[in-house]
Design a protein around this motif. Sequence first.
Motif, PDB file in Angstrom:
ATOM      1  N   ASN A   1     -16.664  23.762  -1.598  1.00  0.00           N
ATOM      2  CA  ASN A   1     -16.975  23.166  -0.305  1.00  0.00           C
ATOM      3  C   ASN A   1     -17.432  21.727  -0.481  1.00  0.00           C
ATOM      4  O   ASN A   1     -16.993  20.832   0.248  1.00  0.00           O
ATOM      5  N   ARG A   2     -18.311  21.469  -1.436  1.00  0.00           N
ATOM      6  CA  ARG A   2     -18.765  20.104  -1.705  1.00  0.00           C
ATOM      7  C   ARG A   2     -17.610  19.226  -2.152  1.00  0.00           C
ATOM      8  O   ARG A   2     -17.517  18.061  -1.764  1.00  0.00           O
TER       9      ARG A   2
ATOM     10  N   SER B   1     -13.825  14.905  -1.009  1.00  0.00           N
ATOM     11  CA  SER B   1     -12.434  14.487  -0.931  1.00  0.00           C
ATOM     12  C   SER B   1     -12.120  13.903   0.445  1.00  0.00           C
ATOM     13  O   SER B   1     -11.438  12.882   0.552  1.00  0.00           O
ATOM     14  N   LEU B   2     -12.605  14.541   1.508  1.00  0.00           N
ATOM     15  CA  LEU B   2     -12.384  14.029   2.864  1.00  0.00           C
ATOM     16  C   LEU B   2     -13.050  12.669   3.040  1.00  0.00           C
ATOM     17  O   LEU B   2     -12.482  11.755   3.651  1.00  0.00           O
ATOM     18  N   TYR B   3     -14.262  12.517   2.499  1.00  0.00           N
ATOM     19  CA  TYR B   3     -14.964  11.237   2.587  1.00  0.00           C
ATOM     20  C   TYR B   3     -14.183  10.149   1.864  1.00  0.00           C
ATOM     21  O   TYR B   3     -13.971   9.057   2.394  1.00  0.00           O
TER      22      TYR B   3
ATOM     23  N   ASN C   1     -10.630   5.430   1.742  1.00  0.00           N
ATOM     24  CA  ASN C   1      -9.403   4.815   1.255  1.00  0.00           C
ATOM     25  C   ASN C   1      -8.518   4.385   2.425  1.00  0.00           C
ATOM     26  O   ASN C   1      -7.942   3.293   2.416  1.00  0.00           O
ATOM     27  N   ASN C   2      -8.416   5.220   3.453  1.00  0.00           N
ATOM     28  CA  ASN C   2      -7.634   4.863   4.637  1.00  0.00           C
ATOM     29  C   ASN C   2      -8.226   3.639   5.338  1.00  0.00           C
ATOM     30  O   ASN C   2      -7.485   2.769   5.814  1.00  0.00           O
ATOM     31  N   SER C   3      -9.542   3.545   5.403  1.00  0.00           N
ATOM     32  CA  SER C   3     -10.192   2.391   6.025  1.00  0.00           C
ATOM     33  C   SER C   3      -9.919   1.119   5.238  1.00  0.00           C
ATOM     34  O   SER C   3      -9.668   0.062   5.822  1.00  0.00           O
ATOM     35  N   ILE C   4      -9.965   1.207   3.926  1.00  0.00           N
ATOM     36  CA  ILE C   4      -9.688   0.041   3.089  1.00  0.00           C
ATOM     37  C   ILE C   4      -8.243  -0.411   3.279  1.00  0.00           C
ATOM     38  O   ILE C   4      -7.967  -1.613   3.426  1.00  0.00           O
ATOM     39  N   ASN C   5      -7.316   0.533   3.291  1.00  0.00           N
ATOM     40  CA  ASN C   5      -5.905   0.183   3.487  1.00  0.00           C
ATOM     41  C   ASN C   5      -5.655  -0.428   4.862  1.00  0.00           C
ATOM     42  O   ASN C   5      -4.902  -1.395   4.993  1.00  0.00           O
TER      43      ASN C   5
END
Length: 76
Positions: free
Chosen positions: A24-25, A30-32, A37-41
Amino acid sequence: MAGTAVPAIRNATGYLHQIVSQPNRMCEESLYLTGMNNSINLGAQHAIPDHGAGVEGQGAEVVLHGVTFRYPRRRA
């Protein structure tokens, strides 16, 4: 015999809890990281290029007086 069984059961329960909680952690982490990564891209896609043209016209100054913020359902 019962005196040693109780700590053994507690230890086993603790280890089982760790085994169940760790995936779970890892999923949350991984989601974080995926979101970051999506925000940086996305930021890189919208970045102003070094060779880009300047903005035309004059800038506008926006001044706000008497503006407040309140959280919903909270009293000031």
